[in-house]
Scaffold this motif. Structure first.
Motif, mmCIF file in Angstrom:
data_model
loop_
_atom_site.group_PDB
_atom_site.id
_atom_site.type_symbol
_atom_site.label_atom_id
_atom_site.label_comp_id
_atom_site.label_asym_id
_atom_site.label_seq_id
_atom_site.Cartn_x
_atom_site.Cartn_y
_atom_site.Cartn_z
ATOM 1 N N GLY A 140 4.861 19.955 0.165
ATOM 2 C CA GLY A 140 5.749 20.518 1.175
ATOM 3 C C GLY A 140 6.703 21.549 0.609
ATOM 4 N N ALA A 141 7.751 21.822 1.370
ATOM 5 C CA ALA A 141 8.747 22.815 0.963
ATOM 6 C C ALA A 141 10.139 22.302 1.301
ATOM 7 C CB ALA A 141 8.497 24.149 1.656
ATOM 8 N N ILE A 142 11.106 22.647 0.468
ATOM 9 C CA ILE A 142 12.499 22.282 0.715
ATOM 10 C C ILE A 142 13.370 23.522 0.586
ATOM 11 C CG2 ILE A 142 12.324 19.859 0.035
ATOM 12 C CD1 ILE A 142 13.369 20.658 -2.747
ATOM 13 N N ASP A 143 14.390 23.594 1.408
ATOM 14 C CA ASP A 143 15.371 24.672 1.332
ATOM 15 C C ASP A 143 16.624 24.160 0.651
ATOM 16 O OD1 ASP A 143 13.892 26.712 2.701
ATOM 17 O OD2 ASP A 143 14.237 25.611 4.565
ATOM 18 N N LEU A 144 17.128 24.941 -0.294
ATOM 19 C CA LEU A 144 18.288 24.539 -1.074
ATOM 20 C C LEU A 144 19.498 25.399 -0.736
ATOM 21 C CD1 LEU A 144 16.614 24.162 -4.603
ATOM 22 C CD2 LEU A 144 16.829 22.436 -2.796
ATOM 23 N N THR A 145 20.688 24.845 -0.963
ATOM 24 C CA THR A 145 21.909 25.632 -0.856
ATOM 25 C C THR A 145 22.058 26.482 -2.116
ATOM 26 O OG1 THR A 145 23.310 23.962 -1.904
ATOM 27 C CG2 THR A 145 22.986 23.775 0.478
ATOM 28 N N LYS A 146 23.010 27.389 -2.094
ATOM 29 C CA LYS A 146 23.246 28.251 -3.256
ATOM 30 C C LYS A 146 23.593 27.423 -4.493
ATOM 31 C CE LYS A 146 22.951 31.874 -0.556
ATOM 32 N NZ LYS A 146 21.764 32.731 -0.551
ATOM 33 N N ASN A 147 24.455 26.430 -4.325
ATOM 34 C CA ASN A 147 24.825 25.592 -5.462
ATOM 35 C C ASN A 147 23.622 24.858 -6.026
ATOM 36 O OD1 ASN A 147 27.495 26.271 -5.496
ATOM 37 N ND2 ASN A 147 28.233 24.396 -4.559
ATOM 38 N N GLU A 148 22.798 24.305 -5.137
ATOM 39 C CA GLU A 148 21.637 23.554 -5.595
ATOM 40 C C GLU A 148 20.667 24.440 -6.361
ATOM 41 O OE1 GLU A 148 21.977 20.634 -1.693
ATOM 42 O OE2 GLU A 148 20.333 22.069 -1.845
ATOM 43 N N VAL A 149 20.437 25.656 -5.876
ATOM 44 C CA VAL A 149 19.544 26.585 -6.563
ATOM 45 C C VAL A 149 20.093 26.937 -7.948
ATOM 46 C CG1 VAL A 149 18.614 28.932 -6.557
ATOM 47 C CG2 VAL A 149 18.519 27.560 -4.488
ATOM 48 N N LEU A 150 21.384 27.176 -8.017
ATOM 49 C CA LEU A 150 21.972 27.553 -9.304
ATOM 50 C C LEU A 150 21.950 26.402 -10.301
ATOM 51 C CD1 LEU A 150 24.914 29.764 -8.054
ATOM 52 C CD2 LEU A 150 22.990 30.499 -9.458
ATOM 53 N N ILE A 151 22.170 25.184 -9.826
ATOM 54 C CA ILE A 151 22.053 24.021 -10.708
ATOM 55 C C ILE A 151 20.629 23.918 -11.231
ATOM 56 C CG2 ILE A 151 22.047 21.493 -10.774
ATOM 57 C CD1 ILE A 151 24.398 21.587 -8.764
ATOM 58 N N LEU A 152 19.659 24.021 -10.318
ATOM 59 C CA LEU A 152 18.256 23.917 -10.715
ATOM 60 C C LEU A 152 17.871 25.026 -11.685
ATOM 61 C CD1 LEU A 152 15.649 22.338 -10.290
ATOM 62 C CD2 LEU A 152 15.131 23.835 -8.351
ATOM 63 N N LYS A 153 18.328 26.241 -11.410
ATOM 64 C CA LYS A 153 18.007 27.377 -12.284
ATOM 65 C C LYS A 153 18.570 27.150 -13.687
ATOM 66 C CE LYS A 153 18.206 32.430 -12.491
ATOM 67 N NZ LYS A 153 18.816 32.614 -13.811
ATOM 68 N N GLN A 154 19.797 26.673 -13.754
ATOM 69 C CA GLN A 154 20.415 26.433 -15.060
ATOM 70 C C GLN A 154 19.670 25.364 -15.839
ATOM 71 O OE1 GLN A 154 22.742 28.319 -16.095
ATOM 72 N NE2 GLN A 154 23.985 27.302 -17.643
ATOM 73 N N LEU A 155 19.237 24.316 -15.155
ATOM 74 C CA LEU A 155 18.511 23.237 -15.828
ATOM 75 C C LEU A 155 17.133 23.692 -16.275
ATOM 76 C CD1 LEU A 155 19.440 20.216 -13.514
ATOM 77 C CD2 LEU A 155 20.338 20.709 -15.791
#
Length: 229
Positions: free
Chosen positions: A149-164
């Motif tokens: 499937g697909a999930i939509d993230l908030t800006k904070n969530e995307v940035l956390i994921l990107k950093q990790l």
């Protein structure tokens, strides 16, 4: 000039915030009819929304839900209530930050500046797709997609994921994440980061990636390089 929508029914406070923010070259809009908040939001197309929790007709949580159904625009909550559950609820609904009244105006400005700089500079700089654990991460659309499937993230969530993901298999400390997201940890509750990470994990679980982010107690978080069988 960034447009900000301030959803606040206290006219004295609204005028004070409007006056102070206009000194920083922000264009501040308000709501006249609290039955038509979404109409004002759609017409204004703000770069950031500030919402009081206690409002006439419907509370701020209601309007945050409504906005999140249509937009990932950054949202800051204001509250005069001293309930930790208010902040948790705000973050779970997709808010980017939470400020308790009374607040020092410099704190509000610092949070607005950090969020706008992070969100809009980030969007213009990041247009690539990233593959991780069989999922495709679209940084421009804030979406993670895999065969479940697909999930939509908030800006904070995307940035956390990107950093990790940028440091996958390595521990990223809580302090590093806080500084990356909000740039100045003095203005951030440690619980704010916890709520954002937990919300990200919950969404990843929806597409079968429930073990993708590991907590290292007393150290931080790790994005796994491969899933355990």
């Amino acid at each position: 000039m960034f447009k900000l929508l301030l959803i606040e029914d206290d006219r004295t406070l609204f005028q004070e915030i409007e006056e102070r923010l206009s000194q920083w070259s922000y264009e501040v809009y308000g709501v006249e009819d609290f039955n038509r908040v979404m109409e004002t939001f759609t017409k204004t197309e703000p770069a950031l929304v500030i919402i009081d929790i206690q409002l006439p007709k419907f509370d701020g949580f209601h309007w945050c839900r409504m906005i999140r159904e249509h937009s990932n625009v950054p949202i800051i909550f204001l509250s005069s209530r001293d309930h930790p559950t208010d902040m948790v609820m705000s973050m779970n609904l997709g808010a980017d930050d939470f400020i308790q009244k009374p607040f020092h105006f410099d704190v509000l400005v610092a949070k607005i500046q950090a969020i706008l700089r992070r969100v809009y500079n980030y969007n213009t700089e990041t247009n690539e797709l990233k593959t991780w654990l069989g999922a495709t991460i679209d940084y421009e659309r804030n979406r993670v997609t895999n065969d479940q499937g697909a999930i939509d993230l908030t800006k904070n969530e995307v940035l956390i994921l990107k950093q990790l993901i940028e440091k996958k298999s390595k521990v990223v400390s809580r302090e590093e994440l806080i500084n990356r997201l909000w740039e100045d940890e003095r203005f951030v509750s440690d619980n704010t980061l916890t709520v954002n990470v937990n919300r990200l994990r919950k969404k990843l679980t929806d597409i079968g990636l429930e073990q993708a982010i590991e907590t290292k107690v007393g150290q931080g978080y790790v994005a796994k390089e491969q899933m355990e069988p």
